[in-house]
Design an enzyme around this catalytic site. Structure first.
Site, PDB file in Angstrom:
ATOM      1  CB  THR A   8      -0.915   0.059   1.244  1.00  0.00           C
ATOM      2  OG1 THR A   8      -0.090   0.060   2.410  1.00  0.00           O
ATOM      3  CG2 THR A   8      -1.846  -1.132   1.280  1.00  0.00           C
ATOM      4  CB  CYS A  45       0.274   1.904  10.477  1.00  0.00           C
ATOM      5  SG  CYS A  45      -0.942   2.067   9.169  1.00  0.00           S
ATOM      6  CB  CYS A  62      -2.821   1.460  12.766  1.00  0.00           C
ATOM      7  SG  CYS A  62      -3.970   2.072  11.506  1.00  0.00           S
ATOM      8  NE  ARG A  67       0.032   7.625   0.284  1.00  0.00           N
ATOM      9  CZ  ARG A  67       0.004   6.440  -0.319  1.00  0.00           C
ATOM     10  NH1 ARG A  67       0.965   6.092  -1.134  1.00  0.00           N
ATOM     11  NH2 ARG A  67      -0.996   5.610  -0.087  1.00  0.00           N
ATOM     12  CB  CYS A  88      -1.745   5.378   8.294  1.00  0.00           C
ATOM     13  SG  CYS A  88      -3.419   4.936   8.715  1.00  0.00           S
ATOM     14  CB  CYS A 122      -2.778   5.157  13.181  1.00  0.00           C
ATOM     15  SG  CYS A 122      -1.518   4.766  11.955  1.00  0.00           S
TER      16      CYS A 122
HETATM   17 ZN   LIG Z   1      -2.622   3.362  10.265  1.00  0.00          ZN
END
Ligand SMILES: [Zn+2]
Length: 377
Positions: A35, A39, A43, A68, A70, A73
């Site tokens: 993805t 996190c 999370c 990147r 999240c 969270c």
């Molecule tokens: Zn997250």
């Protein structure tokens, strides 16, 4: 797999175990190659496959590697205790320091960098009492516990609790509802109640919910199989109060149930929580757990700055009398097992499943491949 690792792989197994347990206090972040998102370990997003996970000591390292943060969270934002909890700690420190008298709002404002108005409002809405009332309650509890030592003189107890004089110690009844007036069953109070059918899952986990409120706010929300038993419980708890059915409250209760069935947050309602200062803090901490997330009892204890108080935290969760509004169903055993629930473990399971299903999908980007990864599923 030839992915570069930022943390020695020998250490990774331990981190993976912490991630499996969704240990919110673990001091690292993890990124998911499929993805491109990173996190915090706590999370609420779906657990990734082990082979797609990379660990980083902090969010800066994960960003440098091309991931990147999240959106749920927010691993790039510092965690700060919420304002009400911060004020609780300052008041506790004030009491522990042996200082007498109050800690004025103006001083709390200095210490937190927030306005007196913001503090008063946040605190009242989170704990149902003002900072001054909370401090008075802490002091009364300290006084009672000092008095319970057989070798403690009353004068010593008065000093240890920070009262300026004995008359002060006796005249300070902090709130309308002290534990003793609770034992009297809320004598003279008017309490409105409503009972509605409540199916937390199609065809199973059926039953009813009962909510009750005083002029100050919601004081009771319970689930049960039979309306009569639910009413009898309310009667037993507030046996000296006047109980009145309310259609307006029934409408609110139906909304609360509909939200719970859909995994949406409970509407933000004024609450009339009745407990010790410690219970109020735990219940406030529960209200900070977002929909779709869970905590363990020990995580909560750590978040409250009292890591050794896990059992007391568990007791405070078990004595919550306002289901959903104080979401004690979001606390599970550290093994991930559901643990207990005052209104039945099947209801807890149904609530958590609805919240898992109802939450917005985690950044929903299977096509955004992380730049730092050479392999994907
Ligand atoms: Zn997250």
């Amino acid at each position: 797999m030839t992915t570069r690792t930022a943390i020695p792989s020998a250490a990774e197994e331990r981190l993976w175990q912490q991630l499996l347990h969704r240990d919110a206090s673990a001091p690292f972040v993890y990124a998911v190659c499929t993805t491109g998102v990173f996190c915090r370990p706590g999370c609420a997003s779906r657990l990734p496959l082990r082979k797609n996970v990379r660990f980083f000591p902090d969010s800066a390292a994960a960003s440098v590697a091309g991931f990147r943060p999240c959106q749920r969270c927010r691993p790039d934002e510092p965690v700060a205790p919420n304002l009400a909890e911060q004020v609780c700690r300052l008041l506790q420190q004030h009491l522990d320091s042996g200082a007498s008298g109050s800690l004025p709002l103006a001083r709390l404002a200095q210490l937190t960098g927030r306005s007196p108005f913001a503090i008063q409002r946040a605190f009242q809405s989170a704990l149902g009492v003002s900072p001054a009332q909370y401090l008075a309650r802490l002091r009364t509890e300290r006084f009672a516990s000092e008095l319970s030592h057989p070798d403690q003189s009353i004068t010593d107890a008065i000093h240890a609790s920070g009262y300026s004089s004995s008359s002060r110690a006796y005249s300070c009844s902090p709130l309308g509802l002290t534990p003793s007036s609770l034992r009297k069953g809320a004598f003279g109070e008017r309490i409105e109640y409503a009972i509605e059918p409540c199916n937390l899952r199609q065809d199973s986990v059926t039953g009813h919910a009962l909510s009750a409120r005083t002029a100050r706010g919601l004081c009771w929300l319970a689930f049960g199989d039979s309306p009569q038993l639910l009413f009898d419980d309310l009667r037993a708890r507030f046996h000296a109060a006047t109980l009145l059915p309310s259609k307006a409250l029934g409408k609110i209760l139906r909304q609360i149930i509909a939200n719970a069935q859909a995994g949406r947050p409970t509407p933000d309602l004024p609450l009339d929580l009745r407990g010790t200062a410690f219970q109020l803090r735990v219940w406030n901490a529960l209200r900070q757990i977002p929909v779709g997330q869970t905590r363990s009892y020990s995580q909560l204890a750590r978040e409250l700055g009292q890591p050794s108080a896990t059992r007391a935290v568990a007791r405070a969760c078990a004595t919550n009398s306002v289901a959903l509004a104080v979401p004690c169903h979001r606390v599970v055993a550290s093994s991930g097992a559901l643990s207990g629930y005052r209104w039945g473990i099947e209801r807890k399971r149904a609530l958590l499943e609805a919240e898992q299903a109802g939450k917005p999908h985690h950044a929903a980007t299977e096509n955004a491949v992380g730049k730092g990864c050479k392999t994907r599923t």
